[in-house]
Write an enzyme that holds these catalytic residues in place. Structure first.
Site, short mmCIF file in Angstrom:
data_model
loop_
_atom_site.label_atom_id
_atom_site.label_comp_id
_atom_site.label_asym_id
_atom_site.label_seq_id
_atom_site.Cartn_x
_atom_site.Cartn_y
_atom_site.Cartn_z
N GLU A 80 -1.17 -1.19 -10.23
CA GLU A 80 -2.69 -1.06 -10.93
C GLU A 80 -2.62 -2.20 -11.66
O GLU A 80 -3.56 -1.68 -13.06
CB GLU A 80 -2.18 0.70 -11.55
N ALA A 120 -6.48 5.40 -12.15
CA ALA A 120 -5.27 5.35 -12.13
C ALA A 120 -4.71 5.07 -12.87
O ALA A 120 -3.68 5.83 -13.33
CB ALA A 120 -5.13 4.45 -10.69
N ARG A 178 28.69 10.91 -28.00
CA ARG A 178 30.08 10.09 -27.73
C ARG A 178 30.11 9.98 -29.01
O ARG A 178 29.40 9.22 -30.43
CB ARG A 178 28.67 8.50 -27.40
N CYS A 220 -12.30 3.59 -9.42
CA CYS A 220 -10.61 4.12 -8.70
C CYS A 220 -9.84 3.80 -9.62
O CYS A 220 -8.93 4.19 -9.99
CB CYS A 220 -10.59 4.04 -7.60
N GLY A 226 25.80 2.66 -23.47
CA GLY A 226 26.36 2.04 -22.54
C GLY A 226 27.27 2.14 -21.68
O GLY A 226 26.43 1.68 -20.43
N GLY A 227 28.22 1.51 -20.46
CA GLY A 227 28.42 1.51 -19.67
C GLY A 227 27.90 2.73 -18.62
O GLY A 227 27.78 2.49 -17.03
N ILE A 234 0.80 -1.50 0.09
CA ILE A 234 0.36 -0.18 0.11
C ILE A 234 1.00 1.71 -0.25
O ILE A 234 1.51 1.55 0.78
CB ILE A 234 -0.56 0.40 1.17
N THR A 235 0.67 1.90 -0.88
CA THR A 235 1.33 3.38 -1.32
C THR A 235 1.38 4.26 -0.66
O THR A 235 0.20 4.41 0.22
CB THR A 235 1.23 4.34 -2.29
N THR A 281 -1.24 -5.97 -13.06
CA THR A 281 -0.46 -6.83 -13.61
C THR A 281 -0.32 -6.52 -15.28
O THR A 281 -1.48 -6.74 -15.68
CB THR A 281 0.42 -8.20 -13.63
C1 LIG Z 1 5.81 -0.18 -4.73
C2 LIG Z 1 4.02 -1.06 -5.30
C3 LIG Z 1 3.24 0.37 -5.06
C4 LIG Z 1 1.26 -0.40 -4.55
N1 LIG Z 1 0.67 0.17 -4.45
C5 LIG Z 1 -0.24 -0.17 -3.55
C6 LIG Z 1 -1.43 0.25 -3.67
O1 LIG Z 1 -1.08 2.00 -3.34
N2 LIG Z 1 -2.86 0.28 -2.91
C7 LIG Z 1 -3.11 -1.00 -3.41
O2 LIG Z 1 -4.44 -1.35 -3.25
N3 LIG Z 1 -2.13 -2.22 -4.29
C8 LIG Z 1 -0.69 -1.21 -4.19
N4 LIG Z 1 0.19 -2.02 -4.82
C9 LIG Z 1 -0.29 -3.33 -4.91
C10 LIG Z 1 0.09 -3.66 -6.56
O3 LIG Z 1 -1.05 -3.34 -7.45
C11 LIG Z 1 0.20 -5.38 -6.64
O4 LIG Z 1 1.82 -5.84 -6.53
C12 LIG Z 1 -0.38 -6.12 -8.21
O5 LIG Z 1 -1.43 -5.54 -8.39
C13 LIG Z 1 0.58 -7.59 -8.24
O6 LIG Z 1 -0.80 -8.49 -7.00
P1 LIG Z 1 0.66 -9.04 -6.19
O7 LIG Z 1 2.00 -8.66 -5.85
O8 LIG Z 1 -0.53 -9.98 -5.92
O9 LIG Z 1 0.76 -10.60 -7.53
P2 LIG Z 1 0.26 -11.69 -7.73
O10 LIG Z 1 -1.71 -11.47 -8.01
O11 LIG Z 1 0.48 -13.22 -6.53
O12 LIG Z 1 0.81 -11.77 -9.35
C14 LIG Z 1 2.07 -12.43 -9.39
C15 LIG Z 1 2.87 -13.25 -10.65
O13 LIG Z 1 1.12 -14.19 -11.12
C16 LIG Z 1 0.61 -13.23 -12.33
N5 LIG Z 1 -1.02 -13.74 -12.03
C17 LIG Z 1 -2.60 -13.72 -11.59
N6 LIG Z 1 -2.94 -13.75 -11.53
C18 LIG Z 1 -3.22 -15.02 -12.15
C19 LIG Z 1 -4.11 -16.05 -13.61
N7 LIG Z 1 -5.10 -15.57 -13.37
N8 LIG Z 1 -3.52 -15.84 -14.76
C20 LIG Z 1 -2.20 -15.29 -14.53
N9 LIG Z 1 -1.28 -14.84 -14.31
C21 LIG Z 1 -1.87 -14.57 -13.34
C22 LIG Z 1 0.58 -11.67 -11.96
O14 LIG Z 1 0.59 -11.44 -13.60
C23 LIG Z 1 2.21 -11.99 -12.04
O15 LIG Z 1 2.62 -11.66 -12.83
C24 LIG Z 1 1.60 -1.45 -5.18
C25 LIG Z 1 2.69 -2.28 -5.47
C26 LIG Z 1 3.63 -2.01 -5.90
C27 LIG Z 1 4.55 -3.17 -6.12
#
Ligand SMILES: Cc1cc2nc3c(=O)[nH]c(=O)nc-3n(C[C@H](O)[C@H](O)[C@H](O)COP(=O)(O)OP(=O)(O)OC[C@H]3O[C@@H](n4cnc5c(N)ncnc54)[C@H](O)[C@@H]3O)c2cc1C
Length: 229
Positions: free
Chosen positions: A209, A88, A114, A84, A185-186, A9-10, A211
């Site tokens: 937001e 976002a 370069r 929401c 590069g480097g 959670i941010t 994956t």
């Molecule tokens: C820096 C940061 C800030 C964040 N801030 C917020 C925030 O303010 N509020 C909030 O609510 N969330 C926040 N998030 C959470 C973010 O939205 C989640 O990390 C993201 O949605 C992925 O969920 P997870 O980490 O549980 O991964 P998982 O759901 O465990 O997924 C792991 C992998 O499995 C894949 N996967 C999952 N389900 C399936 C499926 N059915 N079929 C195929 N592949 C699948 C995913 O694509 C991923 O590659 C934040 C994350 C980060 C890293």
């Protein structure tokens, strides 16, 4: 009475107020929970290697009692949190363009200055092709975001269209950042230049937001009519 936990959670470690979406007897409801409420705590996520300027944490709710007035009045059901997210994600489709532009303009400057074996990098066809390809991908992302904005202005923007924009533009920006990092590069691996910072931050933006996979599945459902998740 709220129970549960949520990672990632941010601003969780610094926020005075949390918006918590919880399963209630009448469906998903939104609640405002104040820091200091009994049973409510936050913990910082340590060792992040991406989005390090932003504070991230986990929230824990253990028998947290909130008054009725803490419930968001008209948000009942999954529509509340999802609307929401659509806002976002739309913002992200624009934001990542800025990161990609910063990387590209730095790569243009670097390859223009370069000099290797008597000519600057921009005098080589391979470098020009790589720069042109990034301009293609960036322009496509800009046009997609613009179209989403125009649909939004007309109140016609659909969540699946935002999924397409978020997915495409994050992926494009990440590829541009990586390509620019390599063109430097480097020098590209140091924080003297912006590419590696944007590249690492974009790894988070691709994940949060929704994956890439989740947006792909959302589009898959839209074109096939079948939910595969
Ligand atoms: C820096 C940061 C800030 C964040 N801030 C917020 C925030 O303010 N509020 C909030 O609510 N969330 C926040 N998030 C959470 C973010 O939205 C989640 O990390 C993201 O949605 C992925 O969920 P997870 O980490 O549980 O991964 P998982 O759901 O465990 O997924 C792991 C992998 O499995 C894949 N996967 C999952 N389900 C399936 C499926 N059915 N079929 C195929 N592949 C699948 C995913 O694509 C991923 O590659 C934040 C994350 C980060 C890293």
């Amino acid at each position: 009475v709220l129970n549960g936990s949520k990672m990632w959670i941010t601003n969780a470690p610094i926020a005075d107020l949390a918006v918590v979406w919880a399963q209630a007897p009448d469906g998903i409801r939104g609640f405002l929970v104040e820091r200091g409420t009994r049973g409510f705590s936050a913990q910082e996520v340590a060792h992040k290697f991406s989005l390090r300027a932003s504070s991230t944490g986990a929230l824990f709710l253990d028998e947290v009692r909130v008054p009725q007035r803490a419930a968001l009045p008209r948000a009942v059901g999954i529509k509340g949190p999802l609307s929401c997210l659509t806002q976002a994600r739309y913002g992200i489709a624009w934001g990542v363009i800025g990161a990609a532009q910063a990387c590209l303009s730095e790569a243009l400057m670097y390859t223009g200055e370069r000099s290797l074996f008597g000519r600057t990098l921009v005098h080589t066809q391979a470098v020009q092709i790589r720069l042109a390809d990034m301009v293609r991908s960036l322009s496509t992302a800009q046009l997609l975001a613009l179209q989403l904005g125009q649909l939004k202005d007309r109140d016609q923007l659909r969540p699946t269209q935002v999924s397409l924009g978020k997915w495409n533009n994050c992926r494009a920006a990440l590829q541009i950042a990586r390509e620019c990092r390599d063109l430097l590069g480097g020098a590209g691996i140091t924080l003297e230049h912006v590419a590696i910072r944007h590249m690492l931050n974009l790894e988070t933006v691709v994940t949060y937001e929704g994956t890439e996979t989740i947006h792909q599945l959302s589009l898959g459902r839209a074109v096939t009519g079948v939910a595969a998740f």
